[in-house]
Design a protein around this motif. Sequence first.
Motif, PDB file in Angstrom:
ATOM      1  N   SER A   1      15.037  10.579  14.463  1.00 10.38           N
ATOM      2  CA  SER A   1      15.787   9.520  13.349  1.00 10.38           C
ATOM      3  C   SER A   1      15.332   9.777  11.667  1.00 10.38           C
ATOM      4  CB  SER A   1      15.873   8.182  13.553  1.00 10.38           C
ATOM      5  OG  SER A   1      16.193   7.274  14.511  1.00 10.38           O
ATOM      6  N   TRP A   2      16.480   9.950  10.992  1.00  7.01           N
ATOM      7  CA  TRP A   2      16.570   9.948   9.695  1.00  7.01           C
ATOM      8  C   TRP A   2      16.195   8.582   8.763  1.00  7.01           C
ATOM      9  CZ3 TRP A   2      21.187  13.450   9.920  1.00  7.01           C
ATOM     10  CH2 TRP A   2      20.977  14.900  10.790  1.00  7.01           C
ATOM     11  N   ALA A   3      15.248   8.536   8.538  1.00  6.29           N
ATOM     12  CA  ALA A   3      15.637   7.140   8.019  1.00  6.29           C
ATOM     13  C   ALA A   3      14.580   7.117   5.414  1.00  6.29           C
ATOM     14  CB  ALA A   3      14.455   6.668   8.176  1.00  6.29           C
ATOM     15  N   TRP A   4      15.390   7.387   4.985  1.00  5.71           N
ATOM     16  CA  TRP A   4      14.779   7.224   3.883  1.00  5.71           C
ATOM     17  C   TRP A   4      15.216   6.296   2.734  1.00  5.71           C
ATOM     18  CZ3 TRP A   4      15.483  12.058   5.922  1.00  5.71           C
ATOM     19  CH2 TRP A   4      14.121  13.049   5.561  1.00  5.71           C
ATOM     20  N   PRO A   5      14.564   5.675   1.666  1.00  6.01           N
ATOM     21  CA  PRO A   5      13.705   6.465   0.794  1.00  6.01           C
ATOM     22  C   PRO A   5      12.539   5.925   1.998  1.00  6.01           C
ATOM     23  CG  PRO A   5      13.884   4.061  -0.013  1.00  6.01           C
ATOM     24  CD  PRO A   5      15.206   5.092   1.117  1.00  6.01           C
ATOM     25  N   LYS A   6      11.313   6.829   1.303  1.00  9.84           N
ATOM     26  CA  LYS A   6      10.054   6.677   1.721  1.00  9.84           C
ATOM     27  C   LYS A   6       9.628   5.324   1.245  1.00  9.84           C
ATOM     28  CE  LYS A   6      10.647   9.845   5.206  1.00  9.84           C
ATOM     29  NZ  LYS A   6      10.608   8.736   7.228  1.00  9.84           N
ATOM     30  N   PRO A   7       8.066   4.952   1.202  1.00 11.86           N
ATOM     31  CA  PRO A   7       7.567   4.241   0.194  1.00 11.86           C
ATOM     32  C   PRO A   7       6.967   5.580  -0.703  1.00 11.86           C
ATOM     33  CG  PRO A   7       7.414   3.977   2.712  1.00 11.86           C
ATOM     34  CD  PRO A   7       7.154   4.707   2.594  1.00 11.86           C
ATOM     35  N   ALA A   8       6.681   4.517  -1.714  1.00 11.59           N
ATOM     36  CA  ALA A   8       6.132   5.520  -3.044  1.00 11.59           C
ATOM     37  C   ALA A   8       4.780   5.755  -2.682  1.00 11.59           C
ATOM     38  CB  ALA A   8       5.822   4.345  -4.000  1.00 11.59           C
ATOM     39  N   GLN A   9       3.910   4.706  -1.946  1.00 11.38           N
ATOM     40  CA  GLN A   9       2.331   5.429  -1.551  1.00 11.38           C
ATOM     41  C   GLN A   9       2.504   6.191  -0.056  1.00 11.38           C
ATOM     42  OE1 GLN A   9       0.386   1.078  -1.465  1.00 11.38           O
ATOM     43  NE2 GLN A   9       2.518   0.508  -1.238  1.00 11.38           N
ATOM     44  N   ALA A  10       2.226   5.824   0.282  1.00 12.87           N
ATOM     45  CA  ALA A  10       1.170   7.363   1.795  1.00 12.87           C
ATOM     46  C   ALA A  10       1.190   6.309   2.328  1.00 12.87           C
ATOM     47  CB  ALA A  10      -0.078   8.764   1.349  1.00 12.87           C
ATOM     48  N   HIS A  11       0.918   5.403   2.325  1.00 15.45           N
ATOM     49  CA  HIS A  11       0.437   4.559   3.592  1.00 15.45           C
ATOM     50  C   HIS A  11       0.555   3.060   2.239  1.00 15.45           C
ATOM     51  CE1 HIS A  11      -2.394   2.755   6.552  1.00 15.45           C
ATOM     52  NE2 HIS A  11      -2.681   2.061   5.997  1.00 15.45           N
ATOM     53  N   ILE A  12       0.900   1.814   3.291  1.00 18.86           N
ATOM     54  CA  ILE A  12       1.484   0.739   2.929  1.00 18.86           C
ATOM     55  C   ILE A  12       0.443   0.247   3.975  1.00 18.86           C
ATOM     56  CG2 ILE A  12       3.035  -1.201   3.183  1.00 18.86           C
ATOM     57  CD1 ILE A  12       5.096  -0.008   2.806  1.00 18.86           C
ATOM     58  N   PRO A  13      -0.288  -0.333   2.553  1.00 20.46           N
ATOM     59  CA  PRO A  13      -1.429  -1.842   3.797  1.00 20.46           C
ATOM     60  C   PRO A  13      -1.197  -2.869   4.390  1.00 20.46           C
ATOM     61  CG  PRO A  13      -2.565  -0.836   0.881  1.00 20.46           C
ATOM     62  CD  PRO A  13      -0.894  -0.915   1.444  1.00 20.46           C
ATOM     63  N   VAL A  14      -1.661  -2.687   5.174  1.00 23.55           N
ATOM     64  CA  VAL A  14      -1.241  -4.208   6.576  1.00 23.55           C
ATOM     65  C   VAL A  14      -2.728  -4.803   6.763  1.00 23.55           C
ATOM     66  CG1 VAL A  14      -0.532  -4.513   8.226  1.00 23.55           C
ATOM     67  CG2 VAL A  14       0.347  -2.545   7.091  1.00 23.55           C
ATOM     68  N   LEU A  15      -2.367  -5.903   5.311  1.00 23.99           N
ATOM     69  CA  LEU A  15      -3.331  -7.267   5.984  1.00 23.99           C
ATOM     70  C   LEU A  15      -3.132  -8.433   7.116  1.00 23.99           C
ATOM     71  CD1 LEU A  15      -4.168  -7.352   2.411  1.00 23.99           C
ATOM     72  CD2 LEU A  15      -5.403  -5.900   4.145  1.00 23.99           C
ATOM     73  N   ILE A  16      -3.521  -8.336   8.234  1.00 23.70           N
ATOM     74  CA  ILE A  16      -3.662  -9.669   9.036  1.00 23.70           C
ATOM     75  C   ILE A  16      -4.708 -11.052   8.778  1.00 23.70           C
ATOM     76  CG2 ILE A  16      -3.990 -10.591  11.366  1.00 23.70           C
ATOM     77  CD1 ILE A  16      -2.315  -8.406  11.245  1.00 23.70           C
ATOM     78  N   GLY A  17      -3.253 -12.074   8.437  1.00 24.65           N
ATOM     79  CA  GLY A  17      -4.288 -13.675   8.010  1.00 24.65           C
ATOM     80  C   GLY A  17      -3.733 -14.167   9.549  1.00 24.65           C
TER      81      GLY A  17
END
Length: 284
Positions: free
Chosen positions: A167-183
């Motif tokens: 699949s095509w999906a844009w936009p890509k995030p500005a960051q190369a890696h969106i951080p994921v934090l677990i609460g």
Amino acid sequence: MRFGIVLFTSDRGIRPAVAAKAAEERGFTSFFVPEHTHIPVKREAAHPSTGDASLPDDRYTRTLDPWVSLAMAAAVTERIELSTAVALPVEHDPITLAKTLATLDHLSGGRVTLGAGFGWNTDELTDHGVPPGKRRTVLREYIEAMRALWTQDEASYHGEHVAFGPSWAWPKPAQAHIPVLIGAAGTERTFGWIARSGDGWITTPTETDISARLALLHKIWADAGRPGKPRVVALDFKPDGAKLAQWAAHGVTDVLYGLPDRSEGEALDYLDRLAVKLTELNLS
């Protein structure tokens, strides 16, 4: 050590955009909001702080949409990190949620962090078709699928709970890696999940003595072969220099303070007092 604000958003009190702008102006580095799509009236799930089906706060039933709230905050700020404490990704379609987060990160200039939870309210999850016993697996697949959409020109994913072809999906995030934090509670199981699939931990409101937990997190992180150290976001209630210094020594990278559910003027006064206190402690 960085300091941020968490606003338990609701349809009353200070608006998220106003709070985020004020926090940025006072030198805070992050702005977090929570998520609940709804609260079933009849529930079997016990709230972590009450131990039964009662809620400690009626804002659980009045929570604003986090992504709309953060989008409005992004429009009036320039630097502050935009995050959730915590969002519930498994209550969304992962393809559309990936689009929402990528768009927000793109438009905000790369300021998005996803703070996610497994979901204590299993009745809420059930209404979204998520089997309570599979919530950690579903979240892992959602994160993996969203990362595919964020990073691949022709993205695909094939899991037990999420599956889609090229699949095509844009936009890509500005960051190369969106951080994921677990609460979630600081257990070996939680830390194992973070070491495999996340970037850091958000403490729960009932956890105050976290030194031993941090040692366990760092051990599990290192044993999993992860480089560096995980990000650790600790929830605090009142600045105390000795405690904050101890937290920093044990690996806490960020501390969040809750903005009171009061009028705009009262909330801004609290921000002023908090910023002064942190400056006096030479910690801001």
